[in-house]
Design a protein around this motif. Structure first.
Motif, PDB file in Angstrom:
ATOM      1  N   GLU A  10       0.833  -1.193   0.000  1.00 24.29           N
ATOM      2  CA  GLU A  10       0.000   0.000   0.000  1.00 24.29           C
ATOM      3  C   GLU A  10       0.871   1.248   0.000  1.00 24.29           C
ATOM      4  O   GLU A  10       1.888   1.321   0.704  1.00 24.29           O
ATOM      5  N   LEU A  11       0.492   2.236  -0.800  1.00 25.11           N
ATOM      6  CA  LEU A  11       1.255   3.477  -0.901  1.00 25.11           C
ATOM      7  C   LEU A  11       0.895   4.364   0.284  1.00 25.11           C
ATOM      8  O   LEU A  11      -0.088   5.117   0.259  1.00 25.11           O
ATOM      9  N   PHE A  12       1.704   4.270   1.330  1.00 20.51           N
ATOM     10  CA  PHE A  12       1.355   4.910   2.605  1.00 20.51           C
ATOM     11  C   PHE A  12       2.605   5.132   3.434  1.00 20.51           C
ATOM     12  O   PHE A  12       3.533   4.314   3.418  1.00 20.51           O
ATOM     13  N   PHE A  13       2.640   6.263   4.152  1.00 23.75           N
ATOM     14  CA  PHE A  13       3.630   6.497   5.201  1.00 23.75           C
ATOM     15  C   PHE A  13       2.921   7.058   6.424  1.00 23.75           C
ATOM     16  O   PHE A  13       1.981   7.846   6.299  1.00 23.75           O
ATOM     17  N   PRO A  14       3.357   6.674   7.613  1.00 28.38           N
ATOM     18  CA  PRO A  14       2.796   7.281   8.829  1.00 28.38           C
ATOM     19  C   PRO A  14       3.276   8.715   8.978  1.00 28.38           C
ATOM     20  O   PRO A  14       4.226   9.142   8.303  1.00 28.38           O
ATOM     21  N   PRO A  15       2.657   9.495   9.851  1.00 33.81           N
ATOM     22  CA  PRO A  15       3.120  10.865  10.090  1.00 33.81           C
ATOM     23  C   PRO A  15       4.569  10.869  10.578  1.00 33.81           C
ATOM     24  O   PRO A  15       4.985   9.975  11.328  1.00 33.81           O
ATOM     25  N   VAL A  16       5.330  11.883  10.172  1.00 39.28           N
ATOM     26  CA  VAL A  16       6.745  11.919  10.544  1.00 39.28           C
ATOM     27  C   VAL A  16       6.937  12.036  12.050  1.00 39.28           C
ATOM     28  O   VAL A  16       7.997  11.677  12.580  1.00 39.28           O
ATOM     29  N   SER A  17       5.935  12.506  12.750  1.00 37.59           N
ATOM     30  CA  SER A  17       6.027  12.615  14.210  1.00 37.59           C
ATOM     31  C   SER A  17       6.166  11.255  14.879  1.00 37.59           C
ATOM     32  O   SER A  17       6.548  11.166  16.054  1.00 37.59           O
ATOM     33  N   GLU A  18       5.873  10.178  14.153  1.00 39.24           N
ATOM     34  CA  GLU A  18       5.985   8.832  14.707  1.00 39.24           C
ATOM     35  C   GLU A  18       7.380   8.238  14.549  1.00 39.24           C
ATOM     36  O   GLU A  18       7.626   7.097  14.964  1.00 39.24           O
ATOM     37  N   ALA A  19       8.307   8.971  13.951  1.00 43.62           N
ATOM     38  CA  ALA A  19       9.686   8.483  13.834  1.00 43.62           C
ATOM     39  C   ALA A  19      10.294   8.303  15.222  1.00 43.62           C
ATOM     40  O   ALA A  19       9.966   9.037  16.158  1.00 43.62           O
ATOM     41  N   ASN A  20      11.187   7.316  15.341  1.00 49.45           N
ATOM     42  CA  ASN A  20      11.821   7.094  16.634  1.00 49.45           C
ATOM     43  C   ASN A  20      12.915   8.135  16.899  1.00 49.45           C
ATOM     44  O   ASN A  20      13.140   9.036  16.088  1.00 49.45           O
ATOM     45  N   TYR A  21      13.600   8.003  18.019  1.00 52.22           N
ATOM     46  CA  TYR A  21      14.597   8.991  18.431  1.00 52.22           C
ATOM     47  C   TYR A  21      15.680   9.177  17.369  1.00 52.22           C
ATOM     48  O   TYR A  21      16.164  10.283  17.146  1.00 52.22           O
ATOM     49  N   ASP A  22      16.058   8.087  16.688  1.00 49.24           N
ATOM     50  CA  ASP A  22      17.105   8.155  15.668  1.00 49.24           C
ATOM     51  C   ASP A  22      16.600   8.727  14.352  1.00 49.24           C
ATOM     52  O   ASP A  22      17.405   9.032  13.463  1.00 49.24           O
ATOM     53  N   GLY A  23      15.290   8.834  14.188  1.00 46.59           N
ATOM     54  CA  GLY A  23      14.717   9.364  12.957  1.00 46.59           C
ATOM     55  C   GLY A  23      14.129   8.313  12.041  1.00 46.59           C
ATOM     56  O   GLY A  23      13.645   8.639  10.955  1.00 46.59           O
ATOM     57  N   ILE A  24      14.156   7.035  12.454  1.00 47.04           N
ATOM     58  CA  ILE A  24      13.598   5.977  11.610  1.00 47.04           C
ATOM     59  C   ILE A  24      12.082   5.960  11.772  1.00 47.04           C
ATOM     60  O   ILE A  24      11.555   5.892  12.887  1.00 47.04           O
ATOM     61  N   LEU A  25      11.388   6.011  10.657  1.00 52.03           N
ATOM     62  CA  LEU A  25       9.929   6.101  10.667  1.00 52.03           C
ATOM     63  C   LEU A  25       9.258   4.791  10.284  1.00 52.03           C
ATOM     64  O   LEU A  25       8.241   4.404  10.858  1.00 52.03           O
ATOM     65  N   ALA A  26       9.803   4.108   9.268  1.00 54.43           N
ATOM     66  CA  ALA A  26       9.145   2.920   8.735  1.00 54.43           C
ATOM     67  C   ALA A  26      10.178   1.989   8.122  1.00 54.43           C
ATOM     68  O   ALA A  26      11.319   2.381   7.856  1.00 54.43           O
ATOM     69  N   ILE A  27       9.746   0.762   7.873  1.00 48.27           N
ATOM     70  CA  ILE A  27      10.620  -0.252   7.294  1.00 48.27           C
ATOM     71  C   ILE A  27       9.846  -1.025   6.233  1.00 48.27           C
ATOM     72  O   ILE A  27       8.645  -1.258   6.373  1.00 48.27           O
ATOM     73  N   GLY A  28      10.526  -1.366   5.142  1.00 52.19           N
ATOM     74  CA  GLY A  28       9.885  -2.169   4.095  1.00 52.19           C
ATOM     75  C   GLY A  28       9.390  -1.334   2.931  1.00 52.19           C
ATOM     76  O   GLY A  28       9.890  -0.251   2.658  1.00 52.19           O
ATOM     77  N   GLY A  29       8.391  -1.864   2.239  1.00 51.84           N
ATOM     78  CA  GLY A  29       7.879  -1.185   1.057  1.00 51.84           C
ATOM     79  C   GLY A  29       8.783  -1.411  -0.143  1.00 51.84           C
ATOM     80  O   GLY A  29       9.427  -2.454  -0.267  1.00 51.84           O
ATOM     81  N   ASP A  30       8.848  -0.441  -1.028  1.00 50.64           N
ATOM     82  CA  ASP A  30       9.643  -0.575  -2.251  1.00 50.64           C
ATOM     83  C   ASP A  30      10.218   0.783  -2.627  1.00 50.64           C
ATOM     84  O   ASP A  30      10.030   1.770  -1.917  1.00 50.64           O
TER      85      ASP A  30
END
Length: 213
Positions: A7-27
């Motif tokens: 699915e073409l989707f990203f969560p809000p950037v405010s959900e990134a962890n302390y290091d700045g990683i927001l999401a994993i996977g996709g293409d």
């Protein structure tokens, strides 16, 4: 951290962890990359690792009027030691960025899949490059993603002294001529700071990206 599906989707950037990683996977499809950059997100991962998507806080940026050009660099620019072009050899630039040896790094985050993905973006007119030539040889350059009012720099390389700085200064002057607001440099490093880049809050970066200021 969110695990992405097709699915073409990203969560809000405010959900990134302390290091700045927001999401994993996709293409790395052109559609997903365009959504990522327009959302303040970029991919950064190593060979054989899953795709990691980042939105760091703070964000390293250059306000174009804050560019620092040393007297010696001005002299180099005025002497026309190098020839500078735009979008003449995008694949050559990104391939050199992949292979150039960097202090403190054992390998590269620019995988072959990344090269193909950004070359696809280049064919769409979204990813762009600056080339620096000396005696008809590509000796430096940089590439990034053009958002129309912000240029998101990705990587630069230099085979001879000052070539990458020439690319950087040439890009900034080009962006100023076209009334861009910002050059996004993603994360802090001292070399970028020496050129005038500084960190700002992610929220402030997002407001500029969304043209809210």
């Amino acid at each position: 951290m969110v695990y992405l599906s097709q699915e073409l989707f990203f969560p809000p950037v405010s959900e990134a962890n302390y290091d700045g990683i927001l999401a994993i996977g996709g293409d790395l499809s052109p559609e997903r990359l365009q959504l990522a950059y327009s959302s303040g997100i970029f991919p950064w991962f190593e060979e054989d690792d899953p795709i990691l998507w980042w939105s760091p806080n703070p964000r390293m940026v250059l306000f174009l009027d804050e560019l620092k050009v040393s007297k010696s660099m001005r002299n180099i620019l005025n002497r026309d030691i190098f020839k500078v072009t735009f979008n003449k050899d995008f694949r050559g630039v990104i391939s050199n960025c992949q292979h150039i040896k960097r202090d403190g790094q054992n390998g590269t985050w620019i995988t072959n899949n990344m090269i193909d993905a950004y070359c696809n973006l280049h064919e769409l007119g979204i990813a762009q490059s600056v080339e620096v030539w000396q005696n008809d040889e590509l000796v430096g350059g940089l590439y990034g993603v053009d958002m129309g009012h912000i240029f998101c720099g990705e990587s630069m390389f230099s085979k001879v002294s000052n070539a990458s700085k020439v690319a950087f200064v040439s890009l900034v002057n080009h962006l100023k001529d076209k009334n861009y607001q910002l050059l996004d440099c993603q994360v802090y490093n001292p070399h970028l700071e020496s050129l005038g880049c500084r960190e700002i809050e992610r929220d402030d970066f997002m407001k500029i990206l969304r043209k809210e200021v």
